[in-house]
Design an enzyme around this catalytic site. Structure first.
Site, PDB file in Angstrom:
ATOM      1  N   LYS A  34       0.846  -1.197   0.000  1.00  0.00           N
ATOM      2  CA  LYS A  34       0.000   0.000   0.000  1.00  0.00           C
ATOM      3  C   LYS A  34       0.883   1.250   0.000  1.00  0.00           C
ATOM      4  O   LYS A  34       2.097   1.162   0.231  1.00  0.00           O
ATOM      5  CB  LYS A  34      -0.899  -0.012   1.238  1.00  0.00           C
ATOM      6  CG  LYS A  34      -0.128  -0.040   2.566  1.00  0.00           C
ATOM      7  CD  LYS A  34      -1.044  -0.350   3.728  1.00  0.00           C
ATOM      8  CE  LYS A  34      -0.280  -0.376   5.040  1.00  0.00           C
ATOM      9  NZ  LYS A  34      -1.118  -0.850   6.167  1.00  0.00           N
ATOM     10  N   ARG A 130     -10.046  -0.443  15.833  1.00  0.00           N
ATOM     11  CA  ARG A 130     -10.113   0.472  14.697  1.00  0.00           C
ATOM     12  C   ARG A 130     -11.118  -0.098  13.696  1.00  0.00           C
ATOM     13  O   ARG A 130     -12.193   0.437  13.548  1.00  0.00           O
ATOM     14  CB  ARG A 130      -8.717   0.638  14.095  1.00  0.00           C
ATOM     15  CG  ARG A 130      -8.581   1.755  13.096  1.00  0.00           C
ATOM     16  CD  ARG A 130      -7.148   1.892  12.612  1.00  0.00           C
ATOM     17  NE  ARG A 130      -6.638   0.661  12.025  1.00  0.00           N
ATOM     18  CZ  ARG A 130      -5.401   0.490  11.570  1.00  0.00           C
ATOM     19  NH1 ARG A 130      -4.537   1.493  11.635  1.00  0.00           N
ATOM     20  NH2 ARG A 130      -5.006  -0.660  11.047  1.00  0.00           N
ATOM     21  N   TYR A 257      14.869  30.684   7.396  1.00  0.00           N
ATOM     22  CA  TYR A 257      13.647  31.335   7.886  1.00  0.00           C
ATOM     23  C   TYR A 257      13.633  31.384   9.405  1.00  0.00           C
ATOM     24  O   TYR A 257      13.956  30.404  10.073  1.00  0.00           O
ATOM     25  CB  TYR A 257      12.417  30.554   7.422  1.00  0.00           C
ATOM     26  CG  TYR A 257      12.131  30.670   5.955  1.00  0.00           C
ATOM     27  CD1 TYR A 257      11.869  31.913   5.375  1.00  0.00           C
ATOM     28  CD2 TYR A 257      12.096  29.541   5.143  1.00  0.00           C
ATOM     29  CE1 TYR A 257      11.598  32.017   4.020  1.00  0.00           C
ATOM     30  CE2 TYR A 257      11.805  29.631   3.789  1.00  0.00           C
ATOM     31  CZ  TYR A 257      11.555  30.879   3.231  1.00  0.00           C
ATOM     32  OH  TYR A 257      11.285  30.972   1.908  1.00  0.00           O
ATOM     33  N   MET A 305      11.023  24.556   1.841  1.00  0.00           N
ATOM     34  CA  MET A 305      10.311  23.721   0.867  1.00  0.00           C
ATOM     35  C   MET A 305      11.264  22.979  -0.073  1.00  0.00           C
ATOM     36  O   MET A 305      11.049  21.825  -0.408  1.00  0.00           O
ATOM     37  CB  MET A 305       9.337  24.577   0.051  1.00  0.00           C
ATOM     38  CG  MET A 305       8.416  23.744  -0.826  1.00  0.00           C
ATOM     39  SD  MET A 305       7.371  24.747  -1.887  1.00  0.00           S
ATOM     40  CE  MET A 305       6.301  25.532  -0.706  1.00  0.00           C
TER      41      MET A 305
HETATM   42  C1  LIG Z   1      -0.344  -1.830   6.838  1.00  0.00           C
HETATM   43  C2  LIG Z   1      -0.848  -3.151   7.265  1.00  0.00           C
HETATM   44  C3  LIG Z   1       0.024  -4.246   7.368  1.00  0.00           C
HETATM   45  C4  LIG Z   1       1.526  -4.109   7.238  1.00  0.00           C
HETATM   46  O1  LIG Z   1       2.010  -3.466   8.383  1.00  0.00           O
HETATM   47  P1  LIG Z   1       3.597  -3.342   8.695  1.00  0.00           P
HETATM   48  O2  LIG Z   1       3.652  -2.901  10.099  1.00  0.00           O
HETATM   49  O3  LIG Z   1       4.118  -2.321   7.735  1.00  0.00           O
HETATM   50  O4  LIG Z   1       4.189  -4.675   8.465  1.00  0.00           O
HETATM   51  C5  LIG Z   1      -0.525  -5.478   7.664  1.00  0.00           C
HETATM   52  N1  LIG Z   1      -1.854  -5.630   7.865  1.00  0.00           N
HETATM   53  C6  LIG Z   1      -2.718  -4.597   7.801  1.00  0.00           C
HETATM   54  C7  LIG Z   1      -4.166  -4.826   8.052  1.00  0.00           C
HETATM   55  C8  LIG Z   1      -2.246  -3.324   7.515  1.00  0.00           C
HETATM   56  O5  LIG Z   1      -3.102  -2.297   7.456  1.00  0.00           O
END
Ligand SMILES: *Cc1c(COP(=O)(O)O)cnc(C)c1O
Length: 361
Positions: A34, A130, A257, A305
């Protein structure tokens, strides 16, 4: 020639996958790619790993579609499921396996006119609070999902740890217990597919959590989910740029800055083409090290930036064009995380598209 560069070693990613397989020999592997593979480039990392892993994990349906459109045939798990405005047909057309975490999703599936079946991952909340069904409703919802004609049986089951990075916390053991309690509560065992609870932290530190499928993300890229680097992982990313100016600087003069830094003695300053426009956080404090010609030098003044300034010292021989490394194998991102209070996850993931990815073998 780009200036801010995310250099990615394909070989290191492969090494890390092999290492994860070695420590979880009885588990299948979801490679979590992701967020543009944590800034390592989702399409290239997918191509690299397509025949080396069992699944890819993404968090948005659009990421899955992007992978399918580049010819990736590996199974894909949508870790957060489908969203309220997603097109259900995409799940079928692009062959995506959603996590199912809410009643509304089951309602959608129940009334779905889809003809083909989809593989799903029933997500239970074992303590992260969550996403997922809590224990008191999970059993009923699991059977409701199992009764949807569009849902493939058996159903895979997943959960997520809140504190797997804390080796002293009792939370992980509690979550495993809760997970097992749910599985035991399902009388019809033939409905239970693959079980998965461990991301990188769980895979590395809690072997009893590995189960049928592990879901590492950050460890694939050679970065530790804990505070300190892990010797057996190879950092895949080198984030770097170069000096564009070297200037003499007199005692008592400020830089940048807000004049937040003032020089105590004569020195030479290096100006680096790197800033929050590339994803190097503006909140990074002065004194954070960067690596120039094998030497650590501190950032002075505020990150702007497009530029940062470093104190090279009065005797510096550095010149414009010299390479500046922000993190990589010789300066672990975990060290920068510790220095800045910004997690390694965030540091690597927030890089912007102005920083170009270069792949090396
Ligand atoms: C992002 C995610 C992972 C991977 O997490 P890491 O800590 O980067 O290994 C695995 N399972 C779910 C549900 C996630 O959202």
């Amino acid at each position: 020639m780009s200036i801010a560069v995310i250099e990615v070693s394909r070989q290191s990613v492969i090494h890390n996958v092999e290492y994860l397989k070695k420590i979880a020999p009885n588990s299948q592997l979801v490679a979590v790619i992701k967020a543009n593979a944590y800034s390592h480039g989702i399409e290239e990392i997918a191509q690299l790993l397509a025949d080396k892993v069992d699944y890819f994990g993404v968090s948005r349906l659009a990421e899955a579609i992007q992978l399918r459109n580049t010819g990736i045939n590996t199974p894909i798990v949508a870790l957060e499921g489908f969203f309220p405005h997603d097109d259900m047909w995409d799940l079928i057309n692009f062959n995506v396996q959603p996590a199912i975490h809410s009643k509304w999703q089951i309602d959608v599936l129940q009334s779905s006119p889809l003809e083909k079946q989809i593989i799903t991952w029933f997500k239970i909340d074992t303590g992260m609070h969550r996403l997922g069904f809590c224990l008191d409703e999970a059993k009923e919802e699991f059977y409701r999902l199992a009764n949807c004609s569009v849902v493939c049986k058996p159903i895979n089951i997943m959960s997520h740890f809140s504190s797997a990075d804390d080796l002293t916390s009792k939370q992980t053991l509690k979550q495993i217990e809760c997970f097992d309690q749910f599985i035991a509560s399902i009388d019809d065992k033939s409905l239970i597919g693959k079980c998965s609870i461990a991301a990188s932290g769980g895979t590395l530190a809690w072997p009893m959590a590995q189960r049928d499928v592990v879901r590492p993300g950050i460890a694939l890229y050679g970065v530790s989910p804990f505070d300190a680097p892990i010797a057996d992982l190879k950092p895949a990313m080198t984030f770097k740029s170069e000096l564009i100016a070297v200037r003499k600087h007199k005692q008592g003069e400020s830089v940048g800055y807000g004049q937040t830094w003032c020089c105590e003695q004569d020195t030479q300053l290096g100006v680096v083409a790197m800033g929050y426009g590339d994803g190097y956080p503006r909140s990074i404090p002065q004194n954070t090290p960067v690596l120039i010609n094998g030497r650590k030098v501190p950032i002075v003044g505020r990150v702007s930036m497009d530029m940062i300034v470093v104190d090279l010292g009065i005797d510096s021989l550095e010149k414009p064009g010299d390479e500046v490394i922000f993190w990589g194998p010789d300066l672990p991102v975990e060290e920068i995380a510790k220095h800045t209070g910004i997690s390694a996850y965030e540091l690597i993931t927030r890089l912007t598209s102005r920083a170009k990815i270069h792949y090396i073998r």
